[in-house]
Design a protein around this motif. Structure first.
Motif, short mmCIF file in Angstrom:
data_model
loop_
_atom_site.label_atom_id
_atom_site.label_comp_id
_atom_site.label_asym_id
_atom_site.label_seq_id
_atom_site.Cartn_x
_atom_site.Cartn_y
_atom_site.Cartn_z
N GLY A 1 -29.21 -23.72 44.08
CA GLY A 1 -29.69 -25.17 43.94
C GLY A 1 -28.47 -26.15 43.76
N VAL A 2 -28.97 -27.42 43.50
CA VAL A 2 -28.12 -28.53 43.21
C VAL A 2 -27.69 -28.48 41.60
N ILE A 3 -26.70 -28.64 41.37
CA ILE A 3 -26.23 -28.94 39.92
C ILE A 3 -26.77 -30.28 39.23
N THR A 4 -26.97 -30.07 38.11
CA THR A 4 -27.32 -31.17 37.26
C THR A 4 -26.74 -31.97 36.38
N ASP A 5 -25.26 -30.93 36.25
CA ASP A 5 -24.04 -31.58 35.46
C ASP A 5 -22.95 -32.11 36.39
N LEU A 6 -23.52 -32.80 37.31
CA LEU A 6 -22.36 -33.08 38.40
C LEU A 6 -20.88 -33.80 37.70
N GLN A 7 -21.03 -34.76 36.97
CA GLN A 7 -19.78 -35.20 36.19
C GLN A 7 -19.13 -34.55 35.43
N GLU A 8 -19.88 -33.67 34.50
CA GLU A 8 -19.31 -32.65 33.93
C GLU A 8 -18.37 -31.41 34.55
N THR A 9 -19.04 -31.28 35.97
CA THR A 9 -18.43 -30.28 36.91
C THR A 9 -17.06 -30.85 37.39
N LYS A 10 -17.30 -32.22 37.70
CA LYS A 10 -16.16 -32.99 38.48
C LYS A 10 -14.97 -32.86 37.41
N ASP A 11 -15.20 -33.17 36.05
CA ASP A 11 -14.42 -33.36 34.91
C ASP A 11 -13.33 -31.88 34.98
N ALA A 12 -14.26 -30.69 34.84
CA ALA A 12 -13.93 -29.71 34.81
C ALA A 12 -12.80 -29.21 35.92
N LEU A 13 -13.42 -29.49 37.15
CA LEU A 13 -12.53 -29.16 38.39
C LEU A 13 -11.44 -30.05 38.28
N VAL A 14 -11.34 -31.26 37.95
CA VAL A 14 -10.00 -32.01 37.98
C VAL A 14 -9.26 -31.41 37.04
N LYS A 15 -9.62 -30.97 35.76
CA LYS A 15 -8.77 -30.42 34.83
C LYS A 15 -8.10 -28.96 35.46
N ALA A 16 -8.90 -28.13 36.18
CA ALA A 16 -8.56 -26.98 36.69
C ALA A 16 -7.77 -27.06 37.98
N SER A 17 -7.46 -28.26 38.56
CA SER A 17 -6.81 -28.41 39.84
C SER A 17 -5.37 -27.99 39.43
N ASP A 18 -4.87 -28.17 38.29
CA ASP A 18 -3.56 -28.01 37.89
C ASP A 18 -3.07 -26.64 37.56
N LEU A 19 -4.26 -25.62 37.85
CA LEU A 19 -4.13 -24.22 37.41
C LEU A 19 -4.04 -23.48 38.71
N PRO A 20 -3.68 -22.30 38.62
CA PRO A 20 -3.59 -21.35 39.88
C PRO A 20 -4.98 -20.76 40.11
N LEU A 21 -5.83 -21.61 40.45
CA LEU A 21 -7.19 -21.26 40.57
C LEU A 21 -7.90 -21.81 41.71
N SER A 22 -8.75 -21.13 42.61
CA SER A 22 -9.57 -21.76 43.67
C SER A 22 -10.93 -21.21 43.31
N ILE A 23 -11.94 -22.20 43.57
CA ILE A 23 -13.37 -21.94 43.37
C ILE A 23 -14.15 -22.03 44.92
N PHE A 24 -14.85 -20.97 44.92
CA PHE A 24 -15.58 -21.03 46.25
C PHE A 24 -16.93 -20.81 45.72
N ILE A 25 -17.84 -21.87 46.39
CA ILE A 25 -19.13 -22.10 45.88
C ILE A 25 -19.92 -21.79 47.30
N LEU A 26 -21.01 -20.56 47.20
CA LEU A 26 -21.86 -20.10 48.20
C LEU A 26 -23.49 -20.72 47.81
N GLY A 27 -23.90 -21.46 48.61
CA GLY A 27 -25.32 -21.79 48.49
C GLY A 27 -26.07 -20.73 49.07
N VAL A 28 -27.27 -20.22 48.29
CA VAL A 28 -28.08 -19.17 49.04
C VAL A 28 -29.64 -20.01 48.91
N GLY A 29 -30.25 -19.31 50.11
CA GLY A 29 -31.65 -19.96 50.15
C GLY A 29 -31.75 -21.29 50.91
N GLY A 30 -32.85 -21.78 50.53
CA GLY A 30 -33.07 -22.84 51.70
C GLY A 30 -33.03 -24.29 51.22
#
Length: 576
Positions: free
Chosen positions: A477-506
């Protein structure tokens, strides 16, 4: 698995400035290129074979061995890759014939090696013409190409066994050993660094100057152009000078192969205006640089049934041209760099009751994997070869553990002290166990699991070790903490890390695409900071139809580019 583009998506440098609007232009161009057929690059690998302690099948002399190499598809079908020469009278042959294979990171490429003793009467027959059922079988070995290239010395020694035993590996009779060595072809590393500039570009915008960028394509059979490289977008400039582009010689084929260089005016709707184009080889571009002269663009025009090229006043100049050697993805692996796999699984109530067949978490008694299990297996089977200890952090989110509040990041193994499990089967077992030990709840929050993954990735920086982390988030499903997730991703963009998100279901995942900068908008945190690079790939996990590339393969194909972007922009060199 080098890259050729001039912005940070191509692993070189950030695109002029840090404003979100400038990033948006270049991310939209990436999407435009992909729509025209641009894909990740492959690397050519040369395989060398040798064997030892082969069985002697000849009466009056030693065996005369030949090796045959196959690729094995998922359905078990074998396709012959090539054959070595016949080495006469030897139980410890070193074959001189090299076999070339295209290495694809995102695919488990299974190789099958079979060794035959070639009968004396066939010694003057071309090996390609030999009927294998007329030769004596000496042994067989199987491995994946990833197992070979992930070794620091890129060599792997395998036991030769009887054909039926190569699959059932228990107590096989040893028929000798086969050693496979993989070498990346030098053409994978040779790149041309080129700086282009233009003069007298035409106005394409009504109230301002054009926003130009270049697309470089190779011409393949049938005259079709396949994009291989681009520059960044320069806003409001009729005399642009772009940052360096790096053209891998393997992408082009040779310095004499024709290339098409197109200059476009960027439009935010994705319908970019063609300003003009030229056709030149790398050798021609080198001559342009030496002469200091420009080349006039032309514009294909049609009047009735007549097609001709209108020569324009606009010119392309080669400001700088140099041949360089790049470090590749495999160079880092040879230096001991590891990829570490992490997984986070959505246990929110919207998945449905796991005990009912319509639930996305339903465990089928027949053994058929559900969407979560398939995703873990497909990603894990690729990444496991690049992690030496095969201990993977695994979390769940959106559930209520027994006698506890809802948790948005709990250890899948049930431990309160550590999050790692042993191997892909360890993830599968912990997942199944968790389904019977937690209550599905909600809401869907990504922030806590991203933060946990980022903490592990940041620890490797403190320790000075060359590691790169891949977090797989599987969600319905769709996340409910969109801005908090964006904040975490921006911070993580300086790290040796990639994030793959797979959406299952309809579910409708359209809102999730904002997290993936490929869709045209670079992430920005709540305090206005823009992500230093794109670290997110999001795709819905559809069923794969016959002949299609799997969603997971398409997803993982992006990882070497993510990896090289991080290493190159931080000037991190492979360990020697």
């Amino acid at each position: 698995m080098g890259n050729c583009c001039s912005d940070d998506g191509g692993g070189r440098s950030a695109v002029g400035g840090t404003s979100a609007s400038q990033h948006d232009h270049n991310d939209a161009v990436n999407l435009f290129l992909k729509s025209r057929g641009y894909r990740g690059l492959f690397v050519q690998i040369e395989l060398s074979l040798s064997a030892s302690n082969l069985r002697d099948r000849d009466v009056l002399s030693k065996s005369d061995p030949m090796a045959v190499v196959y690729t094995k598809s998922k359905d078990g079908a074998l396709e012959e890759l090539g054959r070595t020469e016949v080495v006469l009278n030897s139980l410890n042959p070193m074959w001189f014939t090299k076999l070339i294979i295209n290495y694809q990171f995102e695919v488990v490429q299974t190789l099958v090696f079979r060794v035959y003793d070639v009968d004396t009467q066939f010694h003057n027959v071309d090996v390609k013409m030999l009927k294998l059922d007329e030769q004596q079988f000496l042994g067989e070995a199987t491995c994946s190409l990833s197992e070979i290239v992930s070794k620091s010395n890129r060599s792997l020694t395998l036991d030769l066994v009887h054909r039926e035993e190569s699959i059932k590996s228990t107590r096989s009779q040893n028929l000798g050993e086969l050693t496979v060595h993989a070498e990346e072809l030098s053409s994978s590393k040779i790149a041309m660094e080129i700086i282009f500039r233009c003069s007298d570009l035409e106005y394409k915008d009504l109230f301002s100057r054009s926003d130009p960028f270049l697309v470089i394509s190779k011409i393949v059979e049938g005259g079709i152009s396949i994009p291989i490289c681009k520059t960044e977008v320069i806003k409001n400039d009729l005399k642009p000078k772009w940052k360096s582009v790096f053209l891998n010689i393997q992408q082009v084929g040779s310095k004499d192969n024709p290339l098409t260089i197109e200059c476009f005016n960027f439009n935010s709707n994705g319908k970019h205006d063609l300003i003009g184009k030229i056709q030149k080889s790398l050798a021609d571009l080198e001559k342009l640089h030496s002469s200091g002269q420009g080349e006039n663009f032309f514009l294909p025009t049609a009047v009735g049934n007549n097609h001709h090229n209108k020569v324009l006043k606009s010119q392309l100049f080669v400001e700088y041209f140099s041949e360089t050697v790049e470090h590749t993805f495999l160079d880092y692996l040879a230096g001991g760099c590891e990829l570490n796999f992490m997984v986070a699984i959505d246990f929110t109530a919207s998945n449905g009751n796991p005990r009912l067949p319509d639930s996305l978490h339903y465990i089928d008694p027949s053994g058929r994997p559900n969407a979560y299990q398939r995703a873990i297996l497909e990603v894990g089977e690729v990444l496991q070869f690049y992690d030496s200890d095969k201990r993977f952090p695994a979390w769940g989110f959106g559930a209520r553990p027994i006698d506890g509040p809802v948790s948005h990041c709990f250890n899948l193994n049930g431990s309160s002290n550590y999050c790692e499990v042993d191997g892909i089967q360890g993830i599968m077992m912990a997942y199944t166990s968790a389904l019977f030990n937690v209550s599905l709840a909600g809401p869907t929050l990504f922030g806590p699991v991203i933060t946990s993954a980022a903490q592990i990735a940041s620890q490797s920086l403190i320790n000075g070790r060359q590691k790169y982390y891949v977090l797989l988030i599987i969600t319905d499903g769709v996340i409910t903490d969109l801005q908090e997730t964006k904040d975490a991703l921006v911070k993580a963009s300086d790290l040796p890390l990639s994030i793959f998100i797979l959406g299952v279901g309809g579910a409708d995942f359209k809102e999730m695409e904002v997290l993936d900068a490929d869709k045209g908008e670079r992430l920005e945190s709540s305090n206005g900071r823009v992500a230093s690079r794109d670290i997110v790939q999001f795709v819905p996990f559809r069923d794969v139809h016959s002949g299609e590339i799997s969603v997971v393969q398409a997803l993982l194909a992006e990882l070497p580019t993510h990896f090289l972007t991080y290493m190159r922009t931080r000037n991190i060199l492979p360990n020697s």
